[in-house]
Scaffold this motif. Structure first.
Motif, PDB file in Angstrom:
ATOM      1  N   LEU A   1       0.831  -1.204   0.000  1.00  0.00           N
ATOM      2  CA  LEU A   1       0.000   0.000   0.000  1.00  0.00           C
ATOM      3  C   LEU A   1       0.863   1.251   0.000  1.00  0.00           C
ATOM      4  O   LEU A   1       0.560   2.238  -0.661  1.00  0.00           O
ATOM      5  CB  LEU A   1      -0.919   0.014   1.225  1.00  0.00           C
ATOM      6  CG  LEU A   1      -2.255  -0.707   1.083  1.00  0.00           C
ATOM      7  CD1 LEU A   1      -3.164  -0.351   2.235  1.00  0.00           C
ATOM      8  CD2 LEU A   1      -2.931  -0.365  -0.236  1.00  0.00           C
ATOM      9  N   ARG A   2       1.977   1.199   0.757  1.00  0.00           N
ATOM     10  CA  ARG A   2       2.834   2.377   0.833  1.00  0.00           C
ATOM     11  C   ARG A   2       3.474   2.669  -0.517  1.00  0.00           C
ATOM     12  O   ARG A   2       3.568   3.811  -0.943  1.00  0.00           O
ATOM     13  CB  ARG A   2       3.899   2.158   1.899  1.00  0.00           C
ATOM     14  CG  ARG A   2       4.092   3.396   2.735  1.00  0.00           C
ATOM     15  CD  ARG A   2       4.782   3.065   4.023  1.00  0.00           C
ATOM     16  NE  ARG A   2       3.843   2.716   5.087  1.00  0.00           N
ATOM     17  CZ  ARG A   2       4.231   2.382   6.298  1.00  0.00           C
ATOM     18  NH1 ARG A   2       5.510   2.309   6.596  1.00  0.00           N
ATOM     19  NH2 ARG A   2       3.332   2.118   7.225  1.00  0.00           N
ATOM     20  N   MET A   3       3.902   1.618  -1.193  1.00  0.00           N
ATOM     21  CA  MET A   3       4.543   1.830  -2.499  1.00  0.00           C
ATOM     22  C   MET A   3       3.535   2.222  -3.569  1.00  0.00           C
ATOM     23  O   MET A   3       3.897   2.749  -4.613  1.00  0.00           O
ATOM     24  CB  MET A   3       5.279   0.554  -2.930  1.00  0.00           C
ATOM     25  CG  MET A   3       6.512   0.284  -2.102  1.00  0.00           C
ATOM     26  SD  MET A   3       7.313  -1.225  -2.635  1.00  0.00           S
ATOM     27  CE  MET A   3       7.994  -0.724  -4.210  1.00  0.00           C
ATOM     28  N   MET A   4       2.275   1.943  -3.296  1.00  0.00           N
ATOM     29  CA  MET A   4       1.237   2.220  -4.303  1.00  0.00           C
ATOM     30  C   MET A   4       0.563   3.569  -4.097  1.00  0.00           C
ATOM     31  O   MET A   4      -0.515   3.799  -4.642  1.00  0.00           O
ATOM     32  CB  MET A   4       0.171   1.125  -4.254  1.00  0.00           C
ATOM     33  CG  MET A   4       0.635  -0.232  -4.741  1.00  0.00           C
ATOM     34  SD  MET A   4       0.674  -0.297  -6.514  1.00  0.00           S
ATOM     35  CE  MET A   4      -1.077  -0.406  -6.858  1.00  0.00           C
ATOM     36  N   THR A   5       1.192   4.451  -3.307  1.00  0.00           N
ATOM     37  CA  THR A   5       0.513   5.719  -3.009  1.00  0.00           C
ATOM     38  C   THR A   5       0.109   6.463  -4.280  1.00  0.00           C
ATOM     39  O   THR A   5      -1.023   6.929  -4.406  1.00  0.00           O
ATOM     40  CB  THR A   5       1.424   6.632  -2.171  1.00  0.00           C
ATOM     41  OG1 THR A   5       2.171   5.815  -1.292  1.00  0.00           O
ATOM     42  CG2 THR A   5       0.614   7.636  -1.407  1.00  0.00           C
ATOM     43  N   THR A   6       1.045   6.549  -5.228  1.00  0.00           N
ATOM     44  CA  THR A   6       0.742   7.301  -6.451  1.00  0.00           C
ATOM     45  C   THR A   6      -0.383   6.635  -7.237  1.00  0.00           C
ATOM     46  O   THR A   6      -1.361   7.289  -7.614  1.00  0.00           O
ATOM     47  CB  THR A   6       1.987   7.373  -7.348  1.00  0.00           C
ATOM     48  OG1 THR A   6       3.086   7.784  -6.543  1.00  0.00           O
ATOM     49  CG2 THR A   6       1.778   8.347  -8.465  1.00  0.00           C
ATOM     50  N   GLY A   7      -0.253   5.345  -7.451  1.00  0.00           N
ATOM     51  CA  GLY A   7      -1.292   4.619  -8.175  1.00  0.00           C
ATOM     52  C   GLY A   7      -2.619   4.706  -7.455  1.00  0.00           C
ATOM     53  O   GLY A   7      -3.659   4.955  -8.064  1.00  0.00           O
ATOM     54  N   GLY A   8      -2.568   4.546  -6.125  1.00  0.00           N
ATOM     55  CA  GLY A   8      -3.787   4.621  -5.332  1.00  0.00           C
ATOM     56  C   GLY A   8      -4.443   5.984  -5.447  1.00  0.00           C
ATOM     57  O   GLY A   8      -5.663   6.094  -5.548  1.00  0.00           O
ATOM     58  N   ALA A   9      -3.610   7.042  -5.458  1.00  0.00           N
ATOM     59  CA  ALA A   9      -4.166   8.397  -5.578  1.00  0.00           C
ATOM     60  C   ALA A   9      -4.891   8.555  -6.908  1.00  0.00           C
ATOM     61  O   ALA A   9      -5.980   9.141  -6.975  1.00  0.00           O
ATOM     62  CB  ALA A   9      -3.046   9.432  -5.453  1.00  0.00           C
ATOM     63  N   THR A  10      -4.317   8.018  -7.971  1.00  0.00           N
ATOM     64  CA  THR A  10      -4.970   8.126  -9.278  1.00  0.00           C
ATOM     65  C   THR A  10      -6.305   7.376  -9.280  1.00  0.00           C
ATOM     66  O   THR A  10      -7.314   7.899  -9.753  1.00  0.00           O
ATOM     67  CB  THR A  10      -4.068   7.544 -10.380  1.00  0.00           C
ATOM     68  OG1 THR A  10      -2.758   8.051 -10.197  1.00  0.00           O
ATOM     69  CG2 THR A  10      -4.572   7.910 -11.739  1.00  0.00           C
ATOM     70  N   VAL A  11      -6.271   6.169  -8.741  1.00  0.00           N
ATOM     71  CA  VAL A  11      -7.500   5.377  -8.699  1.00  0.00           C
ATOM     72  C   VAL A  11      -8.568   6.118  -7.902  1.00  0.00           C
ATOM     73  O   VAL A  11      -9.721   6.240  -8.318  1.00  0.00           O
ATOM     74  CB  VAL A  11      -7.232   3.987  -8.081  1.00  0.00           C
ATOM     75  CG1 VAL A  11      -8.524   3.231  -7.843  1.00  0.00           C
ATOM     76  CG2 VAL A  11      -6.317   3.179  -8.983  1.00  0.00           C
ATOM     77  N   PHE A  12      -8.172   6.661  -6.750  1.00  0.00           N
ATOM     78  CA  PHE A  12      -9.116   7.389  -5.910  1.00  0.00           C
ATOM     79  C   PHE A  12      -9.676   8.601  -6.643  1.00  0.00           C
ATOM     80  O   PHE A  12     -10.880   8.831  -6.671  1.00  0.00           O
ATOM     81  CB  PHE A  12      -8.441   7.834  -4.608  1.00  0.00           C
ATOM     82  CG  PHE A  12      -9.305   8.716  -3.752  1.00  0.00           C
ATOM     83  CD1 PHE A  12     -10.301   8.162  -2.958  1.00  0.00           C
ATOM     84  CD2 PHE A  12      -9.142  10.092  -3.756  1.00  0.00           C
ATOM     85  CE1 PHE A  12     -11.117   8.966  -2.184  1.00  0.00           C
ATOM     86  CE2 PHE A  12      -9.967  10.905  -2.992  1.00  0.00           C
ATOM     87  CZ  PHE A  12     -10.949  10.338  -2.196  1.00  0.00           C
ATOM     88  N   LEU A  13      -8.785   9.363  -7.271  1.00  0.00           N
ATOM     89  CA  LEU A  13      -9.216  10.585  -7.956  1.00  0.00           C
ATOM     90  C   LEU A  13     -10.253  10.267  -9.033  1.00  0.00           C
ATOM     91  O   LEU A  13     -11.316  10.895  -9.103  1.00  0.00           O
ATOM     92  CB  LEU A  13      -8.006  11.275  -8.584  1.00  0.00           C
ATOM     93  CG  LEU A  13      -8.347  12.494  -9.423  1.00  0.00           C
ATOM     94  CD1 LEU A  13      -8.586  13.683  -8.516  1.00  0.00           C
ATOM     95  CD2 LEU A  13      -7.253  12.820 -10.410  1.00  0.00           C
TER      96      LEU A  13
END
Lengths: 294, 302
Positions: free
Chosen positions: B211-223
């Protein structure tokens, strides 16, 4: 990968799988099931309703329903005009951006993406008011140039909606085509120029064939969206219900059958039919556009 | 590649980056491009400009003055009217939109990251089938899902509650697809192996490393999920009946139809409300510009 590790990995996807079954597979199955039944009012409609299995009768009714098939045809015809126009404008703008310095290009790109950031319902509200003869600026502008245009007239409704969709969609499509264009090695263009090709020639014979994939993709996404168009006509109906009737687009008919006529069985049938039409349309479009590329 | 060749290639690259494409080299050519793009920019921006101007006017100004320029400053009055009309129902709708888009997307993103990670980094039976379902669902029309979902929800008593909006947000195949792509790009197998050798459990690896390494990807998905929910219209229209649970979109749609229905002209409120409902989108888009641009392009590659 050891066996236990496999199952642990699968466990990460279990919540999604359960949700998918509940929110996707179950509703689709339910819709298909409903489409095979018919609600039978017993007696004078006082004794409640019973469900009766009718096989494919609902589908036969749907396929011969001139209102439904008419709305499909209306949307398809409209798509044949609006989507090529929108994609052509997006393509030209992407080619223009590609020829600028990257700094200037990034400024224009942001500006052209502004409409895409606006929610569809709000975009429709804004254009409805721009078109409005009472508050909109377009009517006085038309007067000034001697046009007497009525954006809500029956012959103008589709062009009005088309302009709204084009305005909303250009930026998104342009960005996709532009990124495809930036992915092409520049040396290719240089080589053609050294051979004496004009800029127009380079664009037509080299750049456009290279973004063909992006065009097919944006075209396909637009077709899928267009067959399901609902928000824009629903908002237009708020203003001009005489022109935009309640069977204007397929989804409007489905919504009305379900919520105004209370005929869920028929609404479910039409939803399944629309899904099939959508599948066939995407498949045909894909086949037609990818054949030449082979 | 020899050293000289490499140097030559580098020099060419630098040369290329500092110079516009030859189409723009001739002055006339560049002017042509700029005029074309400027016209497109005017087309893109003038409706927004008009909306901003219109929401600063009172009713007389709205109907009688030039639409493209200011006439009097009534923005504060309009806002006050907007927030007090029908006991401030507009604020309620705003809060609802934030609730559905915020909580729904957060839950949906977490679920999508877990699923994407599971699909991308584990081989288990049925994996391909799950992925095929994800991709196949992109083609399912919204009506085919929403109507039967309405019936199912009404049978278990969820219609007209916030759950009817929140639950569908949790399952988002497109988010799963993105999460899988991002996992493949950012989480190396070796790292997972190393963590396992160190004795970390799978859950711990997911929550404290992946999850920590996926912050950028996660932010895009969330947005993207947030924007989708904020913009949603057909689902809320179908599953929400009472206006206390409505979203901003639904409220504005209803107000814009009032004039025809009951003769009440709410144009001024609708326009100010429309402007306000863009603001959170604009803030998010600007704040997260680098995420959503990758999102847009990735979205096209599906």
């Amino acid at each position: 990968m050891t066996r236990s590790l496999r199952w642990k990995g699968a466990a990460f996807t279990v919540p999604f799988q359960l949700g998918f079954v509940f929110l996707y597979l179950l509703p689709i199955g339910y819709a298909v099931h409903q489409s095979l039944y018919h609600e039978q009012q017993s007696g004078l409609g006082l004794g409640g309703a019973t469900e009766e299995f009718v096989g494919l009768d609902n589908y036969q009714q749907g396929l011969t329903d001139s209102k439904f098939m008419g709305s499909v045809l209306r949307v398809v015809l409209f798509a044949c005009v609006q989507i090529p126009v929108m994609l052509a404008v997006s393509l030209v703008l992407a080619l223009f951006l590609d020829a600028l310095t990257s700094k200037a290009a990034s400024r224009f790109r942001i500006v052209l993406l502004v409409p895409y950031m606006i929610p569809g319902v709000v975009a429709a509200i804004v254009w409805l008011n721009l078109y409005s003869p009472d508050v909109g600026p377009l009517t006085p502008i038309g007067d000034f140039f001697g046009f007497d245009w009525n954006f809500f007239a029956p012959s103008m409704v589709w062009p009005s909606i088309g302009n709204l969709l084009t305005w909303h969609g250009i930026g998104y499509n342009m960005v996709i085509i532009y990124s495809a264009l930036r992915g092409v090695p520049r040396e290719l263009f240089e080589a053609a120029r050294l051979d004496g090709a004009s800029e127009l020639r380079v664009a037509l014979s080299i750049k456009i064939p290279f973004v063909r994939g992006a065009l097919v993709l944006t075209g396909m996404l637009s077709i899928i969206q267009m067959l399901q168009i609902f928000n824009e006509p629903a908002l237009f109906r708020n203003v001009t219900p005489q022109t935009v009737d309640d069977s204007f687009t397929p989804i409007m008919i489905i919504y009305n059958q379900a919520f105004n006529a209370g005929n869920y069985h028929y609404a479910a049938t039409l939803s399944v039919l629309l899904a099939l039409i959508l599948g066939v349309a995407s498949f045909l479009f894909y086949r037609l556009t990818s054949r030449e590329a082979d | 590649m020899t050293l000289t060749e490499e140097r030559g290639a580098k020099a060419r690259t630098v040369h290329r980056l500092n110079r516009p494409d030859p189409a723009a080299r001739s002055r006339g050519g560049q002017r042509f491009l700029l005029v074309g793009l400027a016209l497109a920019s005017v087309y893109s921006l003038f409706p927004v400009w008009w909306l901003i101007v219109a929401s600063t006017k009172d009713r007389t100004g709205l109907y009688q003055s030039n639409g493209l320029w200011f006439s009097g400053w009534h923005l504060w009055d309009n806002l006050e009217q907007l927030f007090t009309y029908e006991d401030g129902i507009f604020l309620r709708w705003t809060a609802n939109s934030f609730l559905y888009a915020g909580v729904g997307s957060l839950g949906g993103t977490l679920l999508a990251l877990a699923t994407g990670y599971g699909l991308a980094r584990f081989q288990f039976p049925g994996r391909n089938l799950v992925f095929a379902c994800v991709v196949g669902s992109f083609l399912i029309p919204i009506a085919l899902l929403t109507l039967p979902l309405y019936l199912l929800f009404s049978e278990i008593g969820l219609v007209d509650t916030p759950w009817a909006m929140l639950i569908p947000c949790l399952i988002n195949p497109f988010s799963v697809y993105l999460a899988k792509v991002y996992t493949e790009a950012t989480i190396p197998y070796e790292l997972l192996e190393a963590a396992r050798i160190d004795g970390a459990g799978e859950l711990r690896i997911f929550f404290s490393i992946v999850l920590r390494m996926m912050t950028t990807g996660g932010a895009t998905v969330f947005l993207l999920a947030f924007v989708n929910t904020w913009n949603a219209f057909f689902l809320p229209l179908t599953v929400l009946r009472g206006e206390e649970n409505w979203t901003l979109n639904l409220g504005l749609y209803n107000w814009s139809g009032k004039r025809l229905e009951s003769g009440v002209d709410l144009t001024s409120l609708v326009l100010t409300g429309a402007l306000l409902s863009i603001v959170p989108m604009a803030i998010m888009m600007v704040a997260m510009r680098r995420y959503w641009r990758t999102g847009v392009t990735l979205g096209a590659l599906k």
